[in-house]
Design an enzyme around this catalytic site. Structure first.
Site, mmCIF file in Angstrom:
data_model
loop_
_atom_site.group_PDB
_atom_site.id
_atom_site.type_symbol
_atom_site.label_atom_id
_atom_site.label_comp_id
_atom_site.label_asym_id
_atom_site.label_seq_id
_atom_site.Cartn_x
_atom_site.Cartn_y
_atom_site.Cartn_z
ATOM 1 N N ILE A 82 -1.661 8.410 -12.292
ATOM 2 C CA ILE A 82 -0.904 7.320 -12.919
ATOM 3 C C ILE A 82 0.433 7.179 -12.205
ATOM 4 C CG2 ILE A 82 0.117 6.477 -15.057
ATOM 5 C CD1 ILE A 82 -1.915 8.497 -16.449
ATOM 6 N N LYS A 83 0.708 5.975 -11.743
ATOM 7 C CA LYS A 83 1.917 5.722 -10.968
ATOM 8 C C LYS A 83 2.951 5.033 -11.852
ATOM 9 C CE LYS A 83 2.677 4.157 -6.186
ATOM 10 N NZ LYS A 83 2.095 3.267 -5.147
#
Length: 217
Positions: A82-83
């Site tokens: 997850i960025k």
């Protein structure tokens, strides 16, 4: 140093993956837009192709929104990273998501202080943008060296993922400094194979071979 490819182009990823050049993939909203595809659809296809981490970016600006989007993106595949952006809200989201055992890539890092905060918040990866610092007449690789020193000083496990890479020299410098990962567009990774002396030498060999009149097959 691990190579991540910075693209949502499936064909480009596949070509590099077949050569063993892809340890992971990074995407962002701009790359998803360029692909012209649904984010979940293209990300799922990338995850099925590549075993390593695949970064998919949240677009909410508040922590709760990032957390909810991150959890939704994580449903796509087990190798989703997850960025989130390096804002205070992004750090809050990183702390929660990493606490849930999820991989988190904190992006848009432009200072060593930011990188230190991300490590404290449990980031799996920190993504400093070297090319954009170079655009400001700063040496982006100086930042990578600073982060490497700080992380080594204190034994942080957060991996330095050099981003905004523009050239093969950026890749070389990242490796020399000791970055854990470099993410680059497919063209930059392929350009690492190029050297004018290689071309010159090959031309000379081919010219001499033609004079022999021989054929190998």
């Amino acid at each position: 140093m691990k190579f991540f490819v910075d693209t949502a182009d499936i064909d480009a990823i596949r070509e590099l993956h077949e050569l063993g050049m892809v340890d992971g993939v990074t995407t962002n909203p701009s790359l998803i837009m360029k692909s012209g595809r649904d984010i979940k659809e293209v990300t799922a296809e990338i995850c099925a192709l590549v075993d390593g981490p695949v970064s998919a970016e949240t677009v909410a600006l508040d922590a709760d929104g990032m957390i909810n989007e991150g959890r939704e993106l994580a449903k796509i595949a087990d190798n989703i990273t997850i960025k989130v952006p390096l804002t205070w809200a992004g750090l809050q989201a990183c702390k929660v998501l990493s606490g849930e055992g999820r991989m988190v890539n904190v992006t848009l890092c432009f200072s060593a202080n930011q990188a230190l905060l991300a490590a404290k918040a449990g980031a799996t990866f920190i993504s400093p943008f070297v090319g954009r610092l170079d655009d400001l007449n700063m040496d982006g690789m100086d930042l990578i060296a600073e982060i490497r020193q700080i992380y080594d000083n204190y034994g942080f496990e957060t991996e330095i993922l050099v981003a905004s890479i523009r050239s093969a020299n950026h890749m070389k410098d990242a490796a020399l400094i000791g970055a854990d990962v470099a993410t680059a567009p497919p063209g930059v990774i392929k350009a690492m194979a190029n050297h004018v002396m290689t071309d010159k030498g090959l031309d000379a060999f081919m010219a001499d071979w033609a004079k022999t009149g021989q054929s190998i097959v």
